[in-house]
Write an enzyme that holds these catalytic residues in place. Sequence first.
Site, mmCIF file in Angstrom:
data_model
loop_
_atom_site.group_PDB
_atom_site.id
_atom_site.type_symbol
_atom_site.label_atom_id
_atom_site.label_comp_id
_atom_site.label_asym_id
_atom_site.label_seq_id
_atom_site.Cartn_x
_atom_site.Cartn_y
_atom_site.Cartn_z
ATOM 1 N N GLY A 1 0.637 -1.284 -0.004
ATOM 2 C CA GLY A 1 -0.149 -0.042 0.117
ATOM 3 C C GLY A 1 0.868 1.164 0.114
ATOM 4 N N HIS A 2 1.108 1.728 -1.301
ATOM 5 C CA HIS A 2 2.006 2.895 -1.452
ATOM 6 C C HIS A 2 1.040 4.295 -1.381
ATOM 7 C CE1 HIS A 2 5.505 0.175 -2.704
ATOM 8 N NE2 HIS A 2 5.058 -0.047 -1.471
ATOM 9 N N GLN B 1 7.106 -3.779 0.432
ATOM 10 C CA GLN B 1 7.380 -4.397 1.779
ATOM 11 C C GLN B 1 8.607 -3.774 2.309
ATOM 12 O OE1 GLN B 1 5.977 -7.012 -0.453
ATOM 13 N NE2 GLN B 1 4.029 -6.129 -0.252
ATOM 14 N N THR C 1 6.612 -12.007 4.158
ATOM 15 C CA THR C 1 6.063 -12.154 2.986
ATOM 16 C C THR C 1 6.585 -13.230 1.942
ATOM 17 O OG1 THR C 1 4.829 -10.987 1.308
ATOM 18 C CG2 THR C 1 6.903 -10.226 1.518
HETATM 19 P P1 IMP Z 1 1.230 -11.465 2.799
HETATM 20 O O1 IMP Z 1 2.381 -10.604 2.077
HETATM 21 O O2 IMP Z 1 0.065 -10.910 2.672
HETATM 22 O O3 IMP Z 1 1.314 -13.101 2.542
HETATM 23 O O4 IMP Z 1 1.549 -11.207 4.390
HETATM 24 C C1 IMP Z 1 2.758 -11.627 5.062
HETATM 25 C C2 IMP Z 1 3.121 -10.479 6.261
HETATM 26 O O5 IMP Z 1 3.845 -9.329 5.751
HETATM 27 C C3 IMP Z 1 2.076 -9.928 7.078
HETATM 28 O O6 IMP Z 1 2.688 -9.928 8.469
HETATM 29 C C4 IMP Z 1 1.743 -8.748 6.696
HETATM 30 O O7 IMP Z 1 1.003 -7.905 7.337
HETATM 31 C C5 IMP Z 1 2.889 -8.144 5.850
HETATM 32 N N1 IMP Z 1 2.885 -7.413 4.871
HETATM 33 C C6 IMP Z 1 2.724 -7.642 3.698
HETATM 34 N N2 IMP Z 1 2.760 -6.559 2.794
HETATM 35 C C7 IMP Z 1 2.798 -5.649 3.558
HETATM 36 C C8 IMP Z 1 3.436 -4.245 3.521
HETATM 37 O O8 IMP Z 1 2.926 -3.613 2.173
HETATM 38 N N3 IMP Z 1 3.478 -3.453 4.480
HETATM 39 C C9 IMP Z 1 3.560 -3.908 5.653
HETATM 40 N N4 IMP Z 1 3.410 -5.056 6.005
HETATM 41 C C10 IMP Z 1 3.000 -6.084 4.826
#
Ligand code: IMP
Length: 433
Positions: free
Chosen positions: A44-45, A227, A242
Amino acid sequence: MSVAHDSTVIVGAQWGDEGKGKIVDFLADKADVVVRFNGGNNAGHTVKADGKTFKLHIIPSGVVRKKLIVIANGMVVDPEVLLEEIGMLKEMGYEPNLAISEKAHVIMHYHKLFDSGSDKNGKIGTTGRGIGPAYSDKAKRTEALRVIDLVSGGFRAKMEKILEDKKGELLKFGIVRSAEEFKEYKTAIAEEYENYADSLRPYVSNTAVLINDALDSGKNVLFEGAQGTLLDVDHGTYPYVTSSSTCAGGVCTGAGIGPGKIKKVIGVTKAYTTRVGEGPFPTELKGKEGDVLREAGSEYGTTTGRPRRCGWLDLVVLKYAKMVNGLTGLAVTKLDVLSGLEKIKICIAYEIDGKRTEHFPSSAEALEKAKPVYVEMRGWDKWNEREAEEIVKKGVKGLPENARKYLEFIETHVGVPISIVSIGPGRDETIVV
Ligand code: IMP
């Protein structure tokens, strides 16, 4: 013969949400191409520019500067979300000049349901966007669909074969409950994705060729990481990570360029630390102090709206990010959020089982035990709008003395120069050092 190019990688130095969108938008002014190389719409940018707020999940932030933007092969693409985002941008008057890699993987409808189903106890706290299941299929090799499959003839047959293989899982997750429902599901998904394919086809190409041609002809290419370092599938706080390579090395595999083509690597860090989802976080402030940072910094997820966990800045993390990314510069964001605090702490080491270390541990269990060793620094007063303008005009020397000392401490301790300081969400609230 190739002409000297410029290329900068922007990565998150913490657990994501460091403000990369704003930094990419700021630097994109001088870029010709902006490339995303990892992740999908879990990101989310946020970019505030031209009197508007852009919340981008999959499209590179360079779209706001109307640059050529690339969704490269290392990404996983949810066509539904991508088309929604393209539609939203067109409505705002920002028609994307977009190239999508043929080799990027497609997030299918069932990936999203598998993701929320398998993480329903919040073990990892995923965003539920189907990221993990899509990357799992990519690594598994036999049950994945790439963008090239989506837009070429033969998609339906390939997809139906994969669905046959996934029938057991579809039943287990209650996505279908009978042979009849399975048949209907196959038809519905095929039609839905064929419609997406028709809309996306004009954007699809071999983006590695496009990016390398741009670099070889002397263009300025910006690589926008999603991320952060500690969410990297190899270098992050595994398993609370992730599923993609979020670090600078991910650019080579995720965009198809050689390591020698990367000139600069900027690590973006907040002036404090946040994390969403589960997993250890040594400098987390659980009580009132954490609430103060969350409210001052509006620390709620752009993608899921979840409140972010907040804590002090952790230099063990930043030194680790310097090492695994080869950082050549730091961008410090949200310095303004710390204004008004009497005292500010910075973590410089951990104590694990009574032993002091400055190295970031490899296991979540060890990190869970880490007690932060802090240095305490004096805070500075809040500045008003007029003072903020003055600060930007004067540069770092316009900052309150204690804020300058705070930045100097970070720079010296981490051993990487700070090249950008952000003191607010707008483009004009940025200090170039
Ligand atoms: P996933 O990427 O949806 O599989 O989530 C895995 C982990 O990465 C979780 O703890 C999410 O909250 C975190 N995460 C994924 N994308 C973001 C991001 O853009 N910002 C912060 N945390 C993220």
